[in-house]
Design an enzyme around this catalytic site. Structure first.
Site, PDB file in Angstrom:
ATOM      1  N   HIS A 178      77.276   6.397  20.846  1.00 16.50           N
ATOM      2  CA  HIS A 178      76.684   7.184  21.932  1.00 16.50           C
ATOM      3  C   HIS A 178      75.538   6.445  22.595  1.00 16.50           C
ATOM      4  CE1 HIS A 178      73.111   8.733  19.635  1.00 16.50           C
ATOM      5  NE2 HIS A 178      73.932   8.706  18.602  1.00 16.50           N
ATOM      6  N   HIS A 227      65.072   9.200  14.510  1.00 22.38           N
ATOM      7  CA  HIS A 227      64.558  10.108  15.541  1.00 22.38           C
ATOM      8  C   HIS A 227      63.032  10.021  15.670  1.00 22.38           C
ATOM      9  CE1 HIS A 227      68.336  12.923  15.644  1.00 22.38           C
ATOM     10  NE2 HIS A 227      68.609  11.667  15.968  1.00 22.38           N
ATOM     11  N   GLU A 249      75.523  12.717  22.718  1.00 24.62           N
ATOM     12  CA  GLU A 249      75.681  13.108  21.310  1.00 24.62           C
ATOM     13  C   GLU A 249      74.489  13.917  20.829  1.00 24.62           C
ATOM     14  OE1 GLU A 249      75.366  12.745  16.873  1.00 24.62           O
ATOM     15  OE2 GLU A 249      73.964  12.060  18.411  1.00 24.62           O
ATOM     16  N   GLU A 250      73.302  13.496  21.226  1.00 20.98           N
ATOM     17  CA  GLU A 250      72.094  14.148  20.730  1.00 20.98           C
ATOM     18  C   GLU A 250      71.915  15.552  21.297  1.00 20.98           C
ATOM     19  OE1 GLU A 250      70.712  12.961  18.328  1.00 20.98           O
ATOM     20  OE2 GLU A 250      70.730  10.772  18.363  1.00 20.98           O
ATOM     21  N   ASP A 274      69.703   4.155  16.644  1.00 15.35           N
ATOM     22  CA  ASP A 274      70.469   5.384  16.894  1.00 15.35           C
ATOM     23  C   ASP A 274      70.525   5.668  18.387  1.00 15.35           C
ATOM     24  OD1 ASP A 274      71.744   7.834  16.683  1.00 15.35           O
ATOM     25  OD2 ASP A 274      69.937   8.910  16.089  1.00 15.35           O
ATOM     26  N   GLU A 306      77.406   5.077  13.811  1.00 10.10           N
ATOM     27  CA  GLU A 306      76.155   5.822  13.941  1.00 10.10           C
ATOM     28  C   GLU A 306      75.026   5.093  13.224  1.00 10.10           C
ATOM     29  OE1 GLU A 306      74.273   7.978  15.049  1.00 10.10           O
ATOM     30  OE2 GLU A 306      75.401   9.539  16.069  1.00 10.10           O
TER      31      GLU A 306
END
Length: 866
Positions: free
Chosen positions: A164, A311, A211-212, A176, A238
Site C-alpha cells: 500500500h 505508526h 490500506e490505513e 509501513d 507489509e
C-alpha cells in the site's frame, strides 16, 4: 530429592553446569544469529559477474525515501496522498515503457505489461476489536500493473502481489509500507529485464492507495476491478517494524507454503500464523479483503522487528536496518519466479480459501512443511515409540518392593514434579509482576528493550519452579525425563488432533527427549545418573527453538504493550510469556535439580530468590521510555462547531506511570487558568475520539479547557454539515427513509455516529435488527468532500421530544491542514490548532527529552439532528 543410586563419582552442580555451559551459551547464540540473519545489501542494479539484473536494496530504499520523506505523510484524503498516487502512476508507466523496449529488442520474447489507474467508490463492513464498524469511500485509487506472456491462457490464472502507498495519521510510513512498494517496483524491474524469464502465469502487482483507512483500496480492487476474477492466490507485503527478516505470519494453503519453501531465506512458523489469526495482535492487513472478496489463498509477510516505530514519526528510511529490504525483495522475487512458472500450483487453486491445515516451521536452517494429516501420523508414531521406550528402559526404584511403585506410579510422580514446576514458574513471575505494577507502580520498566523482561522475570520463573519442588514427593531424575517425554508426545498428538499446528512445539521437544533417553539407555547402566550427552541431546532443540520463540514473541508483544491500553495487564502478560517460553526452552532444569540432594535445591532457591530481589530493585529504577522507544501520546484539538467551544483531548494507550502528571503539566502550560484536566469515560458515545475509533477503546482520555489566546489565529471557517435529503415518512409502516449527506470541505477521515433501529441501508444487506449505536467512517480522495448513505429506519415510539423524533448524529473529522508534524510545511493554513501543536510539541521535547511521540490532530466536530 532422590539419593545417589550409582557408585560412580558424581560431579557437583557447578562442575556439571560448566560442562554443559557450551550448549547453554552457544545454542541461544546460534538461535539469535539464525533468527536475525540478513543478507548483504546490494547497490548495483546489475550483477557485475553475470550482467543480469539483480535486486538492489539501495534502489528500493530510494523509492521508500521519495514516498516517505520527499512526498511525506500520505494520509488518505491529503494532498500528499494524491501526490503519492501520481508518483506511483509515473513509476508504473515507466516500467511499462521498459517492458515495451525489451519486447522490441527481443521480438520472440513473450512479455506484456499493462497498467491501470483504478478509481472508484464503495462501502464495506469492517468489524475490529470486537466493534461493529462500517466504511465508505469516495473516488479512491489503485495503481495496477499486470505482467504476463500476453496470451489469454497466461492471464487466466494470476498471482496477486500487494502493498500500500498510503501511510497512517502519525507516520511518514517508510517501512509501513513504502518499503514494500519499493520491493514490488524492483521485482518488476528485475523480472522484465531478465532475458530468460517469460511468465507462464500472470502476476498482478497491486499498489493500493488506501490500506490505513481500513483496507478500502484492497476492497476496491477485489470488488470492482475486471482482473480480480483471474486471481488465484495473493501475496501481501507489509511492515509493522523496521529490523530483522520479514516474517511469514499468515499462510493459508499447503501449495502456497510449499511455494514459499523455494525462497532463499524462509522465515516463518505456523505458530506465528495461529497467534495472528487468534485476533490478539490488534492488527490486520489487506489479506483479509482478499480472503473475503476474492476467496483466495495466499501468503502474508511483514517486517516485524523493532515495532516500537510502527505508526510513529520515526518510521524513516534511516531506521530501516541494512539488509531488510534485500531479504524481503529476494524472497519475494523467488516466489514470483516460481509461481509464474510452469511448475506453479496456481491453476489448481480454484477452490478458494479454506481453513489452514499445514504445519510449517524452520529449525536448524531447514524449512519443514507437512499437512495436518501427516502430522497426526508422525506424532502418533512418536507416542507409540515413547511409551515403548519408557516401558523397555524402566527400572523400578530401589524401594519398589516395599512401596509398590511401578512404572505408572513412578511416572505420575514425575508428571506432578513437572506440572508443579510450570505452575510455580507462572505463579512466581506473576507475584513479581504484581509487585512491579501494584506495589511499586513501576509498570513497563522493561519496555525499551525487548529482552530486558527476561532479566526481570527469568530469576523469578526459576525461583518459582524450584520452590514448587519443596512439596513434590521424592522422584528420580530419569523418571522426570520419561514423564516429560510421555506428556509432551501425548500433547503433540492431542493438540494436533484439535487442529492446532503449533503442536509442532511439543513434537520437537518430545523428539529430542526420545532421542536423548534412547541414547542414555545405551551408554549408561540402570541406576546411574542421566549422562551429560543425553542432557545435551535433549536440551538442544528446546533451547534453540525456545530461544527463537522467545525472540519472536517478545519482539512483538513488548512493543505492543505500549498501545494495548492502561487497563490491559501488560505486566502480567509479559511475565507469563517469559515463564512459558522459559519452561519450554529449559525443560531439564527440574530433572537437573532432582539429580542432587535436597540441600542443593535449598541453595538454588536462595540464589534465585536473591537474584529476583536484585532484579526488582534494578528495574524499579528504570524508566520505560527513551528516544527510540517512545511513549505514544494522542492529542486532539477539538473545535465544536455546534457549541463554539474548543478543547484539548489528551490520551495514552499504555499502563506506564506518569501519564497523570504529564497531563497536569500540559494543563498548567496550555490549559485554561485554574481549571484541572477532566478524566472522561471512553465508550462508544465519546464522539470526540471517533476519528480513531475503535482503537480509541484502548485510550485513557483527559479533556482540557483551552483559553482563547489572542496570539492564536482565529478559528478556520468550517462548512462541515450533516443533512437529511430525500426524507420521507411512512406512518403506516412505521418507517422513515432518508439519505444522510455529509458535506466536509477540507475535512478528512470523517466519522458519524448515531443511535437508531436501521432496517435497511446501502452499506450492507444485514444491519443489526435492533436499536443500536452505529459508526460510519469515511475515506475519500483529495478534493472529494461529499458522501452519502441511504437509510430506512424504524420510527421511534415517542416522537414528542424537543427534537421531534429526529436522529442525533455526532460527527467529527480532521482538518486536512491541521496534522502535526505531517502538515508542518503548511502550518499557517492549519489555524490555531497548528500553532498550539507546534508549541506543545516543542514543550514535550524539552520536558520529556524526546521520549514522547505525540499524534497531534486538529479535529472539527459537532452534533446534528436529522
Amino acid at each position: 530429592m532422590s539419593p545417589p543410586t550409582s557408585t560412580l563419582p558424581r560431579w557437583g552442580p557447578i562442575r556439571t553446569l560448566l560442562r554443559l555451559s557450551p550448549l547453554l551459551i552457544l545454542a541461544p547464540q546460534y538461535a539469535y544469529r539464525q533468527y536475525y540473519a540478513l543478507p548483504e545489501p546490494l547497490v548495483d542494479l546489475v550483477n557485475p559477474a553475470t550482467l543480469l539484473p539483480q535486486i538492489s536494496e539501495a534502489q528500493i530504499l530510494s523509492y521508500a525515501k521519495t514516498l516517505s520523506e520527499d512526498i511525506g505523510y500520505r494520509t488518505v484524503g491529503t494532498r500528499e496522498h494524491a501526490l503519492g498516487d501520481a508518483w506511483m502512476l509515473n513509476q508504473a508507466q515507466d516500467l511499462q515503457r521498459q517492458c515495451q523496449e525489451v519486447v522490441k529488442a527481443h521480438l520472440t520474447r513473450r512479455l506484456e505489461c499493462e497498467v491501470w489507474r483504478q478509481e472508484g467508490s464503495g462501502s464495506h463492513r469492517f468489524d475490529m476489536m470486537g466493534k461493529r464498524l462500517y466504511k465508505t469511500y469516495v473516488n479512491l485509487s489503485n495503481i495496477i500493473v499486470r505482467v504476463s506472456d500476453g496470451t489469454d491462457e497466461g492471464k487466466e490464472h494470476a498471482l496477486l502481489v500487494n502493498s500500500h502507498l498510503d501511510s497512517t495519521l502519525p507516520s511518514p510510513g517508510a517501512a509501513d509500507d513504502a518499503l514494500s512498494v519499493g520491493v514490488m517496483i524492483d521485482c518488476i524491474r528485475v523480472l522484465v529485464n531478465t532475458p530468460s524469464w517469460e511468465p507462464r502465469h500472470a502476476i498482478v502487482f497491486l499498489f493500493n492507495n488506501a490500506e490505513e483507512s481500513l483496507q478500502d483500496g484492497s476492497h476496491l480492487f477485489s470488488t470492482q476491478h475486471p482482473v480480480a476474477k483471474t486471481i488465484r492466490a495473493a501475496i501481501n507485503l507489509e511492515a509493522a517494524g523496521s529490523t530483522g527478516p520479514e516474517l511469514l505470519f499468515q499462510a493459508t494453503s499447503e501449495e502456497m507454503i510449499q511455494a514459499y519453501a523455494h525462497v532463499p531465506r524462509p522465515f516463518g512458523t505456523v505458530i506465528a500464523s495461529e497467534i495472528f489469526g487468534s485476533g490478539i495482535m490488534l492488527s490486520d492487513t489487506d489479506f483479509r479483503q482478499f480472503e473475503l472478496y476474492l476467496n483466495v489463498t495466499g501468503l502474508d509477510m511483514a517486517v516485524t522487528g523493532n515495532s516500537y516505530l510502527y505508526h510513529m514519526r520515526k518510521d524513516l528510511v534511516e531506521n530501516i536496518q541494512p539488509g531488510v529490504a534485500q531479504h524481503m525483495a529476494e524472497n519475494t522475487l523467488a516466489l514470483l519466479q516460481f509461481l509464474s512458472s510452469s511448475e506453479s500450483p496456481l491453476p489448481s487453486l480454484t477452490a478458494g480459501y479454506s481453513k489452514p491445515s499445514t504445519v510449517y516451521y524452520q529449525s536448524f536452517s531447514h524449512f519443514f512443511v507437512y499437512s495436518f494429516s501427516t502430522a497426526k501420523k508422525i506424532y502418533a508414531a512418536l507416542v507409540v515409540l515413547s511409551f515403548t521406550l519408557v516401558r523397555l528402559t524402566f527400572v523400578p526404584p530401589a524401594p519398589a518392593l516395599k512401596q509398590g511403585r511401578g512404572i505408572v506410579s513412578d511416572n505420575l510422580r514425575g508428571i506432578v514434579a513437572v506440572s508443579s514446576a510450570v505452575v510455580g514458574s507462572i505463579v512466581g513471575v506473576n507475584v513479581v509482576a504484581f509487585v512491579m505494577r501494584s506495589v511499586l507502580n513501576k509498570s513497563l520498566s522493561w519496555f525499551s528493550k525487548e529482552m530486558a523482561c527476561v532479566a526481570l522475570y527469568g530469576p523469578a520463573a526459576l525461583a518459582g519452579a524450584l520452590i514448587s519442588q519443596l512439596v513434590v514427593p521424592e522422584v528420580r531424575e530419569v523418571t522426570i525425563m520419561t514423564s516429560m517425554l510421555l506428556v509432551q508426545a501425548s500433547l503433540a498428538l492431542l493438540v494436533q488432533w484439535l487442529g492446532v499446528g503449533s503442536a509442532a512445539l511439543f513434537f520437537l521437544s518430545s523428539l529430542a527427549l526420545f532421542v536423548g533417553l534412547a541414547v542414555n539407555s545405551l551408554i549408561t547402566k540402570p541406576g546411574q545418573d542421566v549422562s551429560l550427552l543425553a542432557y545435551t541431546i535433549v536440551q538442544s532443540i528446546p533451547l534453540t527453538t525456545g530461544a527463537q520463540m522467545m525472540f519472536n514473541v517478545l519482539e512483538v508483544f513488548v512493543p505492543l504493550t505500549g498501545r494495548m491500553g492502561e487497563e490491559a495487564p501488560a505486566e502480567h502478560i509479559i511475565a507469563t510469556i517469559v515463564a512459558v517460553c522459559g519452561a519450554y526452552a529449559l525443560p531439564l532444569a527440574i530433572p537437573f535439580i532432582h539429580r542432587y540432594p535436597r540441600a542443593v535445591l535449598m541453595r538454588s532457591i536462595l540464589i534465585f530468590s536473591t537474584l529476583t530481589m536484585i532484579s526488582i530493585a534494578v528495574f524499579a529504577m528504570r524508566e520505560p521510555f527513551d528516544a527510540m522507544h517512545q511513549k505514544r501520546l494522542f492529542v486532539v484539538h477539538m473545535e465544536n462547531i455546534t457549541s463554539g467551544e474548543q478543547h484539548l483531548h489528551i490520551g495514552s494507550a499504555d499502563g506506564a506511570p506518569g501519564f497523570d502528571l504529564l497531563t497536569l503539566g500540559i494543563a498548567e502550560r496550555f490549559g485554561a487558568p485554574d481549571v484541572a484536566p477532566k478524566h472522561v469515560v471512553m465508550n462508544d458515545w465519546n464522539a470526540e475520539w471517533d476519528t480513531v475509533y475503535p482503537f480509541s477503546a484502548f485510550i485513557t482520555p483527559y479533556k482540557l479547557d483551552l483559553p482563547l489566546r489572542p496570539d492564536h489565529v482565529d478559528a478556520l471557517d468550517h462548512a462541515f454539515t450533516i443533512v437529511a435529503v430525500n426524507d420521507t415518512i411512512d406512518k403506516v409502516a412505521g418507517t422513515r427513509s432518508l439519505t444522510l449527506q455529509v458535506n466536509h470541505p477540507e475535512i478528512i477521515w470523517t466519522t458519524v455516529a448515531f443511535d437508531a433501529h436501521v432496517l435497511q441501508w446501502t452499506l450492507d444487506d444485514n444491519p443489526p435488527d435492533e436499536f443500536a449505536r452505529h459508526h460510519i467512517k469515511e475515506g475519500s480522495f483529495y478534493g472529494h468532500d461529499v458522501w452519502t448513505v441511504d437509510f430506512v429506519v424504524k420510527l421511534p415510539v415517542d416522537d414528542t421530544d424537543e427534537h421531534g423524533g429526529k436522529i442525533r448524529v455526532d460527527f467529527v473529522g480532521i482538518h486536512e491542514k491541521a496534522m502535526w508534524p505531517g502538515k508542518k510545511a503548511e502550518k499557517e493554513k492549519g489555524g490555531r490548532a497548528m500553532q498550539l501543536f507546534e508549541e506543545l510539541d516543542n514543550w514535550l521535547d524539552d520536558t520529556k527529552g524526546g521520549t514522547v511521540d505525540a499524534t497531534l490532530l486538529g479535529c472539527v466536530g459537532g452534533v446534528a439532528w436529522v
